[in-house]
Motif scaffolding. Structure first.
Motif, short mmCIF file in Angstrom:
data_model
loop_
_atom_site.label_atom_id
_atom_site.label_comp_id
_atom_site.label_asym_id
_atom_site.label_seq_id
_atom_site.Cartn_x
_atom_site.Cartn_y
_atom_site.Cartn_z
N ARG A 1 10.39 -0.59 -5.62
CA ARG A 1 10.91 -1.94 -5.43
C ARG A 1 10.21 -2.84 -6.44
NH1 ARG A 1 13.84 -2.54 -1.58
NH2 ARG A 1 12.76 -1.01 -0.29
N GLY B 1 6.32 -3.64 -6.21
CA GLY B 1 5.77 -3.48 -4.87
C GLY B 1 4.78 -2.34 -4.76
N GLN C 1 7.74 -2.95 1.07
CA GLN C 1 7.31 -4.29 0.67
C GLN C 1 8.44 -4.99 -0.06
OE1 GLN C 1 4.02 -4.34 -2.04
NE2 GLN C 1 3.72 -6.54 -1.85
N GLU C 2 8.78 -6.18 0.41
CA GLU C 2 9.81 -6.98 -0.25
C GLU C 2 9.17 -7.98 -1.20
OE1 GLU C 2 13.09 -8.47 2.26
OE2 GLU C 2 12.07 -7.40 3.89
N PRO C 3 9.93 -8.41 -2.20
CA PRO C 3 9.39 -9.41 -3.12
C PRO C 3 9.24 -10.77 -2.42
CG PRO C 3 11.70 -9.03 -3.59
CD PRO C 3 11.31 -8.04 -2.55
#
Length: 157
Positions: free
Chosen positions: A120, A137, A142-144
């Motif tokens: 990601r 990530g 994990q998202e931005p």
């Protein structure tokens, strides 16, 4: 890894936008700033959440002239199904040959079969083809920081 200030690696890949077209980054710099949002796989939980969040915040990017593209190793036909199912209003780039994940150094390997997918990651590319924002990530869930991506897009406009 591609970092801020680097020339964005140029590429040509299939674009899933309801049909299937060819997308070349250097030919699209007039759409800059361009947000390249790499994600591991269509139809997975976190990837769906991430792409739907970009969909929901797309107006924020369009307000500054930015263009968002999702990038994964899925086939373009799979990406079109993913777009349709989640009403995604932006194009998805198919890195089926895994050339982008190599060029941008965002390769993740899923064991035990050593399947190569995208980590990601998010890159913002300005109209000169320069990377003005880079985030990768630490783990697939994990998202931005979407606000940070938006601010980077504003700064690149």
């Amino acid at each position: 890894m591609v970092d801020i200030g680097d020339d964005a690696p140029d590429f040509t890949v299939p674009l899933a936008n309801g049909g299937v077209e060819t997308f070349t980054l250097s030919d699209r710099l007039d759409e800059a700033p361009i947000v390249l949002a790499f994600f591991p796989a269509a139809f997975t939980n976190t990837c769906t959440t991430e792409m739907c969040t970009f969909r929901d915040r797309l107006a924020n990017f369009e307000d500054v002239g930015g263009t968002v593209y999702g990038v994964s190793v899925d086939l373009p036909y799979t990406l079109n199904e993913f777009r349709d199912e989640h009403d995604l209003n932006f194009g998805l780039l198919s890195d089926e040959r895994r050339e982008l994940i190599e060029a941008y150094d965002v390769v993740d390997r899923w064991e035990p079969r050593d399947i190569r997918v995208a980590k990601r990651a998010v890159f913002v590319v300005d109209g000169d083809g320069t990377v003005t924002y880079a985030w990768v990530g630490d783990n697939p869930k994990q998202e931005p920081d979407y606000e940070e991506v938006h601010e980077a897009t504003v700064d690149a406009a």
